[in-house]
Design an enzyme around this catalytic site. Structure first.
Site: not given
Ligand code: TPP
Ligand code: MG
Lengths: 411, 356
Positions: B91, B161
């Site tokens: 972000e 959320h």
């Molecule tokens: C700062 C922030 N940006 C966006 C999100 C939305 N979001 C939640 S999980 C995710 C993907 C994360 O992927 P990864 O780090 O690969 O973890 P995984 O879900 O594969 O375990 C996103 C974009 C968030 N929770 N926090």
């Protein structure tokens, strides 16, 4: 997208994603995913020279040596040996624990669909070997911190099923008193610092825990877990520098399940070699679908960081479910990819094969374990359903000490 | 729920349309109107923004695939992936790159997936975007910057959320903060925000993405920033709100009218710089003010409105200003309904204020 709109009826956290007509998955990336192929081919050293495995199936403490599925790959570090010592007892406990985790996640899926779990829910099935292998290498005095995909880490830390299901359903007996929900599991007594919703935010926090550990001189370490998506957040690099500068006993565990929501790693990362991305921080790439490899790597890393400061462990793993409950998980990857991994790299099947080939248990005995596990899960769910919601005063409790909030809100 | 909401909104909007029939805001005659939900209205605005300005760009996490809420569906197919692209999960980077792109004279339309995730970008928005023009003595600016982000409750979103962080940004001179209440408003206000020569943070009420449906003109139109709108005239009490909260307030006004209380409902639309004149004129007429927002009470933007009205309308006020807001707690997972500024809480406060 009819199926999607059905799944996401009211509030809709739609799953994204390149649909079939958009760009096909990169074939190289697909091949890389499958690279760690069949566990059946692992060369079993049943009678390792040092510790002859001559015991019968009854001797569950006899030490045996098993080779990891693939070699470790190191960055600025000599890799540990591929030969991992284990015992029949350990293999059986791996089998049981991973089966329990898997069952718990599948049950959570149903509970979510039945609207008994609300909010956001992220499942861990497929990645169980990371949780289980890590625990086998460390003690409950070592700390773990992770993001929102936290149910199984909690179980690994000794959390109870009833606490997990109660938390998921927002009940009083939950591990966070029902106030956290799926993304916020904690277990203070086992140094489990939870359960974090902001992607990447747990990383510097975990390094701060390691800073505390360094002062405490108790020779404990912190496992700070994050995903391949989180690996692109700047906080990781800031934290790596500080941890390296101050030689902190922290292991940065990148659980690379190859997708961050609907984004494949190669779409978001210039270099998806996450174990190398600490530059001056040593790293190790580990088959995260092989609990024994995970154990070996974590043991090695713990010794390393206590002497030398931080290290990255990239766990090559896979999530079977979609990102969260509103993501069917099939629009940005092929069904073949998912089933291929299930067939060739499943962490539970891998252990099952080991147990059978070493004649530690029979196939039927393992089936019985799975049946037991299923019963345990069902019983915990039934119990959790009976558990009351938190008292409504909990809405104002724990904002400050002394319940300041309650006073402020009084009419 | 969907039904009542839709009906409530439709009623409010029909009434509003009658009242603004001579309004210069919407030139109805120019094109077809179609029933459209909020995410599609946003999507239309983005299409128009990209169509009408070759130097406009849309980016954020997964936006090329349509984004979590489908707001950016079809944009990449139409305008190409050089203008509509995904960013990694970062972000601070999204905001910083958007500011840089805007500083080069482009329109950077960046998406933060949920308002809860805007905090990693907070420094860039507050320290870089908002002050660029001022501190460079007008040599540089990032006026082409618009940050879109979904905010607010959805019924079961839990801690991360559901938040409504608008007040943090209202404390920052140099930024504009805009929040639409409905599809038609969303399209017009978003186009204005994108084309406004100042950086804008545009919060979208995610609860309404699918729920709110109204007739939206298909053509390119803009609604003015920093102009509040009286969406329901009344004489006994003024109610001020924004975004998704207005449909709840509208219902409270309806109920109050059954008890003979005539409420004037104002949609603030732009939070900073806000339209004090419209609110003041209304309070001078009714003598009473109630403000309602989903964000916690303390330090919410309602506090600013309340203070300003106390300063400017002191002698006209017949009752203390009432604020019905989120509770001063983190956004709860369980007991969300207790937290929320519900219709009944508002109705009680209307009665208490009128009978003060
Ligand atoms: C700062 C922030 N940006 C966006 C999100 C939305 N979001 C939640 S999980 C995710 C993907 C994360 O992927 P990864 O780090 O690969 O973890 P995984 O879900 O594969 O375990 C996103 C974009 C968030 N929770 N926090
Ligand atoms: Mg991932």
């Amino acid at each position: 997208m009819p199926s999607l709109s059905k799944i996401c009826s009211s509030f809709c956290f739609l799953s994204l994603l390149p649909r079939s007509r958009s760009r096909a998955p990169n074939p190289q990336a697909m091949a890389a995913l499958r690279r760690f192929s069949s566990p059946a081919i692992l060369p079993l050293r049943r009678f390792a020279a040092s510790c002859p495995f001559s015991a019968t199936a009854g001797d569950d403490q006899a030490v045996m040596t098993v080779e990891t599925s693939v070699p470790f790959t190191g960055h600025r570090i000599d890799t540990p040996s591929r030969s991992v010592e284990t015992t029949p007892k350990e293999l059986l406990s791996f089998f049981r624990e991973m089966s329990l985790m898997r069952r718990m996640e599948i049950a959570a899926d149903s509970l979510y669909k039945a609207k008994l779990i609300r909010g956001f829910c992220h499942l861990y099935d497929g990645q169980e070997a990371v949780a289980v292998g890590m625990e086998a290498a460390i003690t409950k005095k070592d700390a773990i911190i992770t993001a929102y995909r936290d149910h199984c880490i909690f179980l690994g830390r000794g959390g109870k099923l009833i606490e997990a299901f109660s938390e998921l359903m927002g009940r009083r007996a939950g591990c966070s008193k029902g106030k956290g929900g799926s993304m916020h599991f904690y277990r203070r007594e086992a140094e489990f610092y939870g359960g974090h919703g902001i992607v990447g935010a747990q990383i510097p926090l975990g390094c701060g825990i390691a800073l505390g550990q360094k002062y405490s001189k108790e020779e404990t370490v912190t496992f700070t877990m994050y995903g391949d998506g989180a690996a692109n957040q700047g906080q990781l690099f800031e934290a790596l520098n500080m941890s390296a500068l101050w030689d902190l006993p922290v292991i940065l565990v990148c659980e690379n399940n190859h997708y961050g929501m609907g984004t494949a790693e190669w779409r978001a990362a210039k270099s998806p070699a996450y174990y190398k991305r600490g530059d001056y921080v040593p790293g190790l790439k580990v088959d995260g679908m092989d609990a024994l490899a995970v154990k070996q790597a974590c043991k090695f890393a713990k010794e390393h960081v206590l002497k030398n400061g931080p290290m990255i462990l990239e766990m090559d793993t896979y999530r079977y479910h979609g990102h969260s409950m509103s993501d069917p998980g099939s629009s940005y990857r092929t069904r073949d990819e998912i089933s291929g991994i299930r067939q060739e790299r499943d962490p539970i099947e891998r252990i099952r094969k080991l147990i059978l080939s070493h004649e530690i248990s029979t196939a039927n005995e393992l089936k019985d374990i799975e049946k037991e596990v299923r019963k345990e899960v069902d019983a915990a769910i039934a119990q959790a359903k009976e558990c009351p919601m938190p008292d409504s005063s909990e809405l104002f409790a724990n904002i400050y000490v002394k319940g300041l909030g309650v006073k402020d809100q009084a009419p | 729920m969907a039904m009542t909401m839709r009906k409530g909104l439709a009623r409010g909007i029909a009434a509003a349309r009658r009242r603004i029939s001579n309004s210069r805001e919407v030139e109805k005659e120019r094109s077809e109107v179609k029933p459209t939900n909020l995410f599609s209205a946003i999507n239309q605005a983005l299409h128009i923004a990209l169509e009408t300005d070759p130097r406009a760009y849309v980016f954020g996490e997964d936006v090329r695939f349509g984004g979590v809420f489908r707001c950016t569906t079809g944009l990449a197919d139409r305008f190409g992936k050089a203008r509509v692209f995904n960013t990694p999960l970062c972000e601070q980077g999204i905001a910083g790159f958007a500011i840089g792109l805007a500083a080069m004279g482009n329109r950077a339309i960046a998406e933060i997936q949920f308002a809860d995730y805007i905090y990693p970008a907070f420094d860039q928005i507050v320290n870089e975007a908002a002050k660029y023009r001022y501190r460079s003595g007008n040599q540089f600016n990032c006026g082409g910057l618009t940050i879109r982000t979904p905010y607010g409750a959805v019924g079961h979103g839990g801690h991360y959320h559901s938040q409504s962080p608008e007040a943090f940004f209202c404390h920052v001179p140099g930024l504009k903060v805009v929040i639409p209440r409905s599809p038609r408003q969303a399209k017009g206000l978003l186009l204005s925000s994108i084309r406004d020569p100042n950086p804008v943070v545009f919060f979208e009420p995610k609860w309404l993405y699918r729920l709110a449906v109204e007739d939206v003109p298909e053509h390119d139109y803009m609604l003015p920033l920093s102009e509040a709108e009286v969406i329901r005239p009344g004489s006994d009490i003024t109610l001020v709100g924004w975004g998704a909260q207005l449909s709840i307030m509208e219902q409270a006004c309806e109920n109050a009218s059954k008890d003979g209380i005539s409420c004037e409902l104002i949609d603030l639309r732009t939070l900073i710089p806000w339209d004090k004149e419209t609110v003041e004129a209304s309070v001078k007429k009714t003598g009473r003010l109630l403000i309602s927002h989903e964000a916690p009470l303390t330090g919410g933007f309602g506090a600013e409105i309340s203070a300003a009205i106390a300063e400017h309308c002191f002698l006209r006020l017949e009752a203390p200003v009432a604020r019905i807001c989120g509770l001063d707690t983190p956004f709860p997972l369980v007991y969300e309904p207790f937290y929320m500024p519900t219709k009944n809480k508002i109705l009680d406060a209307i009665k208490a204020t009128v009978n003060y």
